[in-house]
Design a protein around this motif. Structure first.
Motif, PDB file in Angstrom:
ATOM      1  N   UNK A 198      -6.327  -2.167 -41.476  1.00 10.70           N
ATOM      2  CA  UNK A 198      -6.092  -0.798 -41.012  1.00 10.70           C
ATOM      3  C   UNK A 198      -5.834  -0.769 -39.513  1.00 10.70           C
ATOM      4  N   UNK A 199      -6.629  -1.501 -38.737  1.00  9.75           N
ATOM      5  CA  UNK A 199      -6.442  -1.524 -37.284  1.00  9.75           C
ATOM      6  C   UNK A 199      -5.102  -2.141 -36.902  1.00  9.75           C
ATOM      7  N   UNK A 200      -4.726  -3.194 -37.598  1.00 13.39           N
ATOM      8  CA  UNK A 200      -3.439  -3.820 -37.294  1.00 13.39           C
ATOM      9  C   UNK A 200      -2.273  -2.896 -37.641  1.00 13.39           C
ATOM     10  N   UNK A 201      -2.447  -2.036 -38.638  1.00 16.04           N
ATOM     11  CA  UNK A 201      -1.380  -1.127 -39.051  1.00 16.04           C
ATOM     12  C   UNK A 201      -1.286   0.090 -38.144  1.00 16.04           C
ATOM     13  N   UNK A 202      -2.433   0.663 -37.763  1.00 18.22           N
ATOM     14  CA  UNK A 202      -2.421   1.960 -37.086  1.00 18.22           C
ATOM     15  C   UNK A 202      -2.865   1.914 -35.629  1.00 18.22           C
ATOM     16  N   UNK A 203      -3.505   0.856 -35.190  1.00 19.95           N
ATOM     17  CA  UNK A 203      -3.998   0.801 -33.817  1.00 19.95           C
ATOM     18  C   UNK A 203      -2.869   0.852 -32.804  1.00 19.95           C
ATOM     19  N   UNK A 204      -3.114   1.546 -31.681  1.00 25.00           N
ATOM     20  CA  UNK A 204      -2.046   1.712 -30.692  1.00 25.00           C
ATOM     21  C   UNK A 204      -1.774   0.440 -29.909  1.00 25.00           C
ATOM     22  N   UNK A 205      -2.821  -0.253 -29.461  1.00 26.98           N
ATOM     23  CA  UNK A 205      -2.622  -1.523 -28.751  1.00 26.98           C
ATOM     24  C   UNK A 205      -3.713  -2.504 -29.161  1.00 26.98           C
ATOM     25  N   UNK A 206      -4.032  -2.475 -30.444  1.00 31.46           N
ATOM     26  CA  UNK A 206      -5.154  -3.266 -30.959  1.00 31.46           C
ATOM     27  C   UNK A 206      -4.993  -4.749 -30.683  1.00 31.46           C
ATOM     28  N   UNK A 207      -3.820  -5.305 -30.946  1.00 31.10           N
ATOM     29  CA  UNK A 207      -3.619  -6.746 -30.767  1.00 31.10           C
ATOM     30  C   UNK A 207      -3.848  -7.175 -29.324  1.00 31.10           C
ATOM     31  N   UNK A 208      -3.432  -6.349 -28.361  1.00 31.30           N
ATOM     32  CA  UNK A 208      -3.607  -6.702 -26.954  1.00 31.30           C
ATOM     33  C   UNK A 208      -5.082  -6.718 -26.565  1.00 31.30           C
ATOM     34  N   UNK A 209      -5.844  -5.773 -27.089  1.00 31.59           N
ATOM     35  CA  UNK A 209      -7.268  -5.713 -26.765  1.00 31.59           C
ATOM     36  C   UNK A 209      -8.012  -6.880 -27.399  1.00 31.59           C
ATOM     37  N   UNK A 210      -7.730  -7.154 -28.663  1.00 27.74           N
ATOM     38  CA  UNK A 210      -8.415  -8.238 -29.367  1.00 27.74           C
ATOM     39  C   UNK A 210      -8.199  -9.569 -28.665  1.00 27.74           C
ATOM     40  N   UNK A 211      -6.996  -9.794 -28.161  1.00 27.75           N
ATOM     41  CA  UNK A 211      -6.701 -11.065 -27.505  1.00 27.75           C
ATOM     42  C   UNK A 211      -7.522 -11.278 -26.239  1.00 27.75           C
ATOM     43  N   UNK A 212      -8.128 -10.227 -25.704  1.00 27.32           N
ATOM     44  CA  UNK A 212      -8.890 -10.338 -24.469  1.00 27.32           C
ATOM     45  C   UNK A 212     -10.323 -10.822 -24.679  1.00 27.32           C
ATOM     46  N   UNK A 213     -10.839 -10.797 -25.898  1.00 27.84           N
ATOM     47  CA  UNK A 213     -12.203 -11.246 -26.137  1.00 27.84           C
ATOM     48  C   UNK A 213     -12.295 -12.751 -25.905  1.00 27.84           C
ATOM     49  N   UNK A 214     -13.281 -13.150 -25.142  1.00 21.94           N
ATOM     50  CA  UNK A 214     -13.429 -14.558 -24.769  1.00 21.94           C
ATOM     51  C   UNK A 214     -14.105 -15.342 -25.888  1.00 21.94           C
ATOM     52  N   UNK A 215     -13.627 -16.565 -26.120  1.00 23.13           N
ATOM     53  CA  UNK A 215     -14.300 -17.417 -27.091  1.00 23.13           C
ATOM     54  C   UNK A 215     -15.418 -18.207 -26.417  1.00 23.13           C
ATOM     55  N   UNK A 216     -16.142 -18.986 -27.212  1.00 24.01           N
ATOM     56  CA  UNK A 216     -17.312 -19.686 -26.685  1.00 24.01           C
ATOM     57  C   UNK A 216     -16.934 -20.672 -25.587  1.00 24.01           C
ATOM     58  N   UNK A 217     -15.836 -21.399 -25.781  1.00 27.72           N
ATOM     59  CA  UNK A 217     -15.430 -22.392 -24.787  1.00 27.72           C
ATOM     60  C   UNK A 217     -15.088 -21.724 -23.461  1.00 27.72           C
ATOM     61  N   UNK A 218     -14.427 -20.576 -23.534  1.00 26.92           N
ATOM     62  CA  UNK A 218     -14.072 -19.866 -22.304  1.00 26.92           C
ATOM     63  C   UNK A 218     -15.321 -19.429 -21.554  1.00 26.92           C
ATOM     64  N   UNK A 219     -16.314 -18.927 -22.275  1.00 30.85           N
ATOM     65  CA  UNK A 219     -17.530 -18.457 -21.604  1.00 30.85           C
ATOM     66  C   UNK A 219     -18.313 -19.620 -21.003  1.00 30.85           C
ATOM     67  N   UNK A 220     -18.388 -20.728 -21.689  1.00 25.93           N
ATOM     68  CA  UNK A 220     -19.056 -21.897 -21.109  1.00 25.93           C
ATOM     69  C   UNK A 220     -18.336 -22.356 -19.841  1.00 25.93           C
ATOM     70  N   UNK A 221     -17.016 -22.298 -19.855  1.00 27.44           N
ATOM     71  CA  UNK A 221     -16.249 -22.690 -18.678  1.00 27.44           C
ATOM     72  C   UNK A 221     -16.463 -21.701 -17.537  1.00 27.44           C
TER      73      UNK A 221
END
Length: 259
Positions: A161-184
């Motif tokens: 649903x978010x991928x279909x209707x979200x206004x800029x959902x993909x851009x926001x999701x890509x900003x969440x840091x993964x574990x390796x990024x946070x350790x770095x």
């Protein structure tokens, strides 16, 4: 790219979603605070700066444990909501500040807490500011409730649903840091990480409010708003058990000192 980043980081992004944010955003699992106390040596004498505090959900976690907390939040409606909600706590105050200009004095806090906000920060500027305001023994704790994207028909349907209707959902999701990024990000100052299960049981009205608290959910008047709510109702109808769905999270926390 710079304009896109500025738009994503706008401090006004949630200003017209405060009511839904206050009522329907999840809190954080008690095990998170237990872990900070047991594994990182945090105790209730530590003064906390809650950076990007929003409406005060994370501030309340520490206030209930007896901490003094300063909520640092640049968005005026969200800060006002926190001040209204938490005014009864004598150890609470709020500042109009940001992760790179908190307004706090040098070496004035023991713990910098960042709940659900780090992905909006300029990471290097935040590191410098955190180092400035922390006392020598101080720690930074950064965490997210990361919504589970799969595992049940509801979770998978909600993601679609978010991928279909979200206004800029993909851009926001890509900003969440993964574990390796946070350790770095912590580098040599990294002290530990943990993950906890967390969930909300939501009836349809709460599910609608949870969706509308998200910055990428189209608002009333947008051409995708009504189709999105129809799809949400259909998803709820298909997946609800005993009048509710389980909105599931992994709560990820990282702790250390800014290297």
């Amino acid at each position: 790219m710079a304009d896109e980043k500025a738009s994503l980081q706008s401090t006004a992004r949630f200003g017209d979603r405060v009511d839904d944010y206050v009522r329907y955003r999840p809190d954080y699992p008690p095990a998170l605070l237990d872990w900070l106390q047991r594994e990182q040596g945090v105790d209730n004498s530590w003064r906390v700066a809650d950076m990007g505090a929003g409406t005060g959900i994370s501030s309340k976690l520490f206030l209930d444990a007896g901490h003094r907390v300063t909520a640092v939040e640049p968005n005026a409606p969200m800060r006002a909501a926190a001040e209204h909600w938490l005014q009864a706590y004598p150890g609470f105050d709020a500042l109009d500040g940001s992760a790179d200009a908190s307004g706090l004095p040098d070496a004035s806090v023991d713990l910098v807490a960042v709940a659900q906000a780090f992905h909006w920060f300029d990471e290097e500027a935040a590191r410098r500011e955190f180092a400035r305001i922390l006392r020598p023994r101080g720690l930074v704790a950064i965490w997210w409730n990361s919504r589970r994207l799969a595992g049940t028909p509801f979770l998978e349907g909600y993601e679609a649903l978010l991928n279909t209707y979200g206004t800029d959902y993909a851009k926001v999701v890509e900003r969440y840091a993964d574990d390796a990024h946070m350790r770095a990000w912590f580098g040599t100052g990294f002290r530990g990480a943990a993950r906890f299960e967390h969930a909300q049981r939501l009836d349809f009205e709460a599910l609608r409010g949870r969706l509308m608290s998200s910055s990428y959910a189209p608002k009333p008047g947008h051409p995708r708003h009504e189709p999105m709510l129809r799809a949400l109702r259909e998803l709820f109808h298909d997946c609800a058990e005993d009048g509710a769905v389980s909105f599931d999270y992994h709560t990820r926390i990282f702790a250390g000192q800014p290297a």
